[in-house]
Design a protein around this motif. Structure first.
Motif, PDB file in Angstrom:
ATOM      1  N   ALA A 148     -18.370  14.127  15.984  1.00  0.00           N
ATOM      2  CA  ALA A 148     -17.662  15.407  15.927  1.00  0.00           C
ATOM      3  C   ALA A 148     -17.947  16.129  14.614  1.00  0.00           C
ATOM      4  CB  ALA A 148     -16.165  15.180  16.099  1.00  0.00           C
ATOM      5  N   VAL A 149     -18.005  15.382  13.504  1.00  0.00           N
ATOM      6  CA  VAL A 149     -18.291  15.999  12.206  1.00  0.00           C
ATOM      7  C   VAL A 149     -19.724  16.529  12.177  1.00  0.00           C
ATOM      8  CG1 VAL A 149     -18.443  15.602   9.721  1.00  0.00           C
ATOM      9  CG2 VAL A 149     -16.584  14.562  11.032  1.00  0.00           C
ATOM     10  N   ARG A 150     -20.656  15.808  12.770  1.00  0.00           N
ATOM     11  CA  ARG A 150     -22.048  16.266  12.788  1.00  0.00           C
ATOM     12  C   ARG A 150     -22.233  17.482  13.708  1.00  0.00           C
ATOM     13  NH1 ARG A 150     -23.232  14.321   8.558  1.00  0.00           N
ATOM     14  NH2 ARG A 150     -24.132  12.262   8.193  1.00  0.00           N
ATOM     15  N   GLU A 151     -21.462  17.549  14.794  1.00  0.00           N
ATOM     16  CA  GLU A 151     -21.701  18.571  15.813  1.00  0.00           C
ATOM     17  C   GLU A 151     -20.655  19.676  15.835  1.00  0.00           C
ATOM     18  OE1 GLU A 151     -21.813  16.251  19.377  1.00  0.00           O
ATOM     19  OE2 GLU A 151     -23.491  15.023  18.664  1.00  0.00           O
ATOM     20  N   ALA A 152     -19.443  19.418  15.359  1.00  0.00           N
ATOM     21  CA  ALA A 152     -18.358  20.402  15.431  1.00  0.00           C
ATOM     22  C   ALA A 152     -17.584  20.422  14.115  1.00  0.00           C
ATOM     23  CB  ALA A 152     -17.435  20.081  16.615  1.00  0.00           C
ATOM     24  N   ALA A 153     -16.539  19.600  14.003  1.00  0.00           N
ATOM     25  CA  ALA A 153     -15.773  19.534  12.755  1.00  0.00           C
ATOM     26  C   ALA A 153     -14.832  18.348  12.783  1.00  0.00           C
ATOM     27  CB  ALA A 153     -14.982  20.822  12.532  1.00  0.00           C
ATOM     28  N   GLY A 154     -14.553  17.828  11.591  1.00  0.00           N
ATOM     29  CA  GLY A 154     -13.598  16.742  11.432  1.00  0.00           C
ATOM     30  C   GLY A 154     -12.590  17.098  10.356  1.00  0.00           C
ATOM     31  N   LEU A 155     -11.383  16.537  10.490  1.00  0.00           N
ATOM     32  CA  LEU A 155     -10.298  16.782   9.549  1.00  0.00           C
ATOM     33  C   LEU A 155      -9.925  15.461   8.876  1.00  0.00           C
ATOM     34  CD1 LEU A 155      -8.171  18.804   8.445  1.00  0.00           C
ATOM     35  CD2 LEU A 155      -6.757  18.249  10.429  1.00  0.00           C
ATOM     36  N   PHE A 156      -9.983  15.435   7.557  1.00  0.00           N
ATOM     37  CA  PHE A 156      -9.803  14.206   6.786  1.00  0.00           C
ATOM     38  C   PHE A 156      -8.604  14.320   5.846  1.00  0.00           C
ATOM     39  CE2 PHE A 156     -14.283  14.461   7.781  1.00  0.00           C
ATOM     40  CZ  PHE A 156     -14.695  13.156   8.028  1.00  0.00           C
ATOM     41  N   ASP A 157      -7.880  13.214   5.696  1.00  0.00           N
ATOM     42  CA  ASP A 157      -6.872  13.067   4.647  1.00  0.00           C
ATOM     43  C   ASP A 157      -7.521  12.324   3.488  1.00  0.00           C
ATOM     44  OD1 ASP A 157      -4.685  12.637   3.028  1.00  0.00           O
ATOM     45  OD2 ASP A 157      -3.680  11.241   4.395  1.00  0.00           O
ATOM     46  N   LEU A 158      -7.653  12.994   2.359  1.00  0.00           N
ATOM     47  CA  LEU A 158      -8.270  12.402   1.168  1.00  0.00           C
ATOM     48  C   LEU A 158      -7.274  12.367   0.010  1.00  0.00           C
ATOM     49  CD1 LEU A 158     -11.732  14.210   1.321  1.00  0.00           C
ATOM     50  CD2 LEU A 158     -11.050  12.080   2.418  1.00  0.00           C
ATOM     51  N   SER A 159      -6.003  12.266   0.353  1.00  0.00           N
ATOM     52  CA  SER A 159      -4.955  12.363  -0.661  1.00  0.00           C
ATOM     53  C   SER A 159      -4.912  11.174  -1.606  1.00  0.00           C
ATOM     54  CB  SER A 159      -3.589  12.535   0.020  1.00  0.00           C
ATOM     55  OG  SER A 159      -3.576  13.678   0.838  1.00  0.00           O
ATOM     56  N   HIS A 160      -5.740  10.171  -1.336  1.00  0.00           N
ATOM     57  CA  HIS A 160      -5.807   9.026  -2.245  1.00  0.00           C
ATOM     58  C   HIS A 160      -6.642   9.318  -3.488  1.00  0.00           C
ATOM     59  CE1 HIS A 160      -9.415   9.009   0.101  1.00  0.00           C
ATOM     60  NE2 HIS A 160      -9.853   7.845  -0.292  1.00  0.00           N
ATOM     61  N   ALA A 180       0.828  -1.200   0.000  1.00  0.00           N
ATOM     62  CA  ALA A 180       0.000   0.000   0.000  1.00  0.00           C
ATOM     63  C   ALA A 180       0.865   1.254   0.000  1.00  0.00           C
ATOM     64  CB  ALA A 180      -0.916   0.005   1.213  1.00  0.00           C
ATOM     65  N   ARG A 181       0.407   2.248  -0.720  1.00  0.00           N
ATOM     66  CA  ARG A 181       1.151   3.493  -0.898  1.00  0.00           C
ATOM     67  C   ARG A 181       0.757   4.504   0.174  1.00  0.00           C
ATOM     68  NH1 ARG A 181       0.322   7.081  -6.364  1.00  0.00           N
ATOM     69  NH2 ARG A 181       1.610   8.868  -5.797  1.00  0.00           N
ATOM     70  N   PRO A 182       1.726   5.112   0.868  1.00  0.00           N
ATOM     71  CA  PRO A 182       1.375   6.095   1.903  1.00  0.00           C
ATOM     72  C   PRO A 182       1.027   7.448   1.295  1.00  0.00           C
ATOM     73  CG  PRO A 182       3.750   5.886   1.757  1.00  0.00           C
ATOM     74  CD  PRO A 182       3.176   4.871   0.798  1.00  0.00           C
ATOM     75  N   THR A 183       0.217   8.216   1.991  1.00  0.00           N
ATOM     76  CA  THR A 183      -0.031   9.600   1.606  1.00  0.00           C
ATOM     77  C   THR A 183       1.054  10.473   2.249  1.00  0.00           C
ATOM     78  OG1 THR A 183      -1.353  10.365   3.490  1.00  0.00           O
ATOM     79  CG2 THR A 183      -2.498   9.052   1.800  1.00  0.00           C
ATOM     80  N   PRO A 184       1.155  11.733   1.861  1.00  0.00           N
ATOM     81  CA  PRO A 184       2.151  12.614   2.487  1.00  0.00           C
ATOM     82  C   PRO A 184       1.938  12.800   3.986  1.00  0.00           C
ATOM     83  CG  PRO A 184       1.390  13.558   0.414  1.00  0.00           C
ATOM     84  CD  PRO A 184       0.493  12.396   0.711  1.00  0.00           C
ATOM     85  N   LEU A 185       0.782  12.376   4.504  1.00  0.00           N
ATOM     86  CA  LEU A 185       0.455  12.579   5.917  1.00  0.00           C
ATOM     87  C   LEU A 185       0.637  11.314   6.764  1.00  0.00           C
ATOM     88  CD1 LEU A 185      -2.676  14.791   5.287  1.00  0.00           C
ATOM     89  CD2 LEU A 185      -0.648  15.522   6.561  1.00  0.00           C
TER      90      LEU A 185
END
Length: 361
Positions: A39-51, A2-7
């Motif tokens: 957290a995403v529904r009520e506040a915020a979420g941070l996602f890595d979508l670099s794929h 599997a290939r890693p993302t920059p994160l």
């Protein structure tokens, strides 16, 4: 392998459970996937979508090439706007679902799913022949970070001078976020307001860290693939490989609206889709809510009486509804008395209109 993302190093430092997804090493969860979902529904979420894949189509006839290659009418898309569309095979089956951004008069960016971006890039290259347009797969150069949730705008506003309040849904514009040059798009896959930030791979760690710091007062948390899947399922959004594949047409998925028959000229799959447009639908994509606690999963049979009438495409416990939910293809009109065969036990289901969840705007 599997290939890693920059994160990757960031995810490991946060204790993420990493998994192979479409050939990429991706964070499945950082702790509790239910907590990340909420957290995403009520506040915020941070996602890595670099794929995800970023394929550029440029040139004087880039718009016309995309009109021929895809089911949408992209040549009329205004600069700075985005559109959800699909690429289909000649029989009308979905090769991938896409978001296309018009960056300039003669420049478009096509965002494809991780499992399909090479296939999409090759198909676009082949279909662009005969047009004054060039196709360039730049996926390796990009990272993609998403901030999703009710506080997404407030978090990003502290890091950019871009006029976020006036950035419309399905629009994108270049800007600077935390000192990083980015394409800032008001798009997402969670059912919440949010932004997707396309940046150079080498800028991803800086951007992630700065957003994380800015988001702390608002309850932002990193979120993995598990939460992303339950969020998109609640929002009734299709996943390629589940609700969509080359045996599925846009009409099967209830997405016939993305097929623009009124655009001029031919497009790949047009004849097949025109024939299907006027035919009675063979099956329908429906929402199912379990009456009990057992969870219907992908591939489980949907039963009416003693007959199998369909199959579950996606299923999971819904943190928002507090019940197991699923999407399934069923025979047209088969909405009463449905159950899902869960390892030999028939679990009763109620059919509901999609989506399961719709945010208050």
């Amino acid at each position: 392998m599997a290939r890693p993302t920059p994160l990757r190093d960031v995810h490991e430092s946060l204790g993420a459970t990493l998994t192979d997804f479409a050939g990429w090493l991706m964070p499945l969860r950082y702790g509790s996937e239910t907590a990340e979902h909420r957290a995403v529904r009520e506040a915020a979420g941070l996602f890595d979508l670099s794929h995800m894949g970023e394929i550029f189509v440029t040139g004087p006839q880039a718009g016309q090439a995309l009109d021929y290659a895809l089911v949408g009418h992209l040549s009329v898309l205004a600069t700075g706007r985005a559109r959800y569309t699909m690429i289909v095979n000649p029989a009308g089956g979905v090769v991938d679902d896409l978001i296309v951004y018009r960056l300039a008069d003669d420049e478009f960016m096509v965002v494809a799913n991780a499992s399909n971006y090479r296939t999409v890039a090759l198909a676009l290259t082949n279909r662009a022949r005969g047009f004054d347009a060039q196709v360039d797969d730049r996926s390796d150069a990009y990272a993609l970070v998403a901030v999703q949730g009710p506080h997404a705008q407030e978090i990003l506003a502290s890091l950019t001078d871009t006029d976020l309040p006036n950035l419309r849904y399905y629009a994108g514009l270049p800007g600077v976020v935390a000192g990083v040059e980015a394409l800032i798009a008001r798009t997402g896959y969670t059912g919440e307001d949010g932004f997707e930030l396309f940046v150079r791979g080498e800028d991803a760690v800086t951007l992630w860290q700065e957003i994380s710091k800015a988001g702390q007062p608002y309850g932002l948390v990193p979120a993995g693939l598990s939460a992303r899947d339950t969020l998109r399922l609640e929002a009734g959004m299709p996943l390629y490989g589940n609700e969509l594949n080359e045996e599925t047409t846009p009409f099967d998925a209830g997405l016939g609206r993305v097929v623009k028959f009124d655009k001029p000229g031919d497009f790949v799959g047009r004849a097949a889709l025109e024939a299907l447009r006027d035919a009675p639908p063979r099956r329908q994509l429906v929402g199912l809510v379990a009456r009990g606690r057992r969870v219907p999963r992908h591939g489980f049979s949907v039963v009416a009486g003693d007959r199998v009438v369909g199959e579950v495409t996606s299923g999971a416990p819904s943190p928002t509804l507090g019940k197991p939910i699923a999407m399934a293809y069923v025979e047209t009109g088969a909405h009463e008395g449905l159950a899902v065969d869960i390892r030999g036990s028939l679990e009763p289901m109620d059919v509901v209109e999609l989506p399961f969840y719709r945010r208050n705007k």
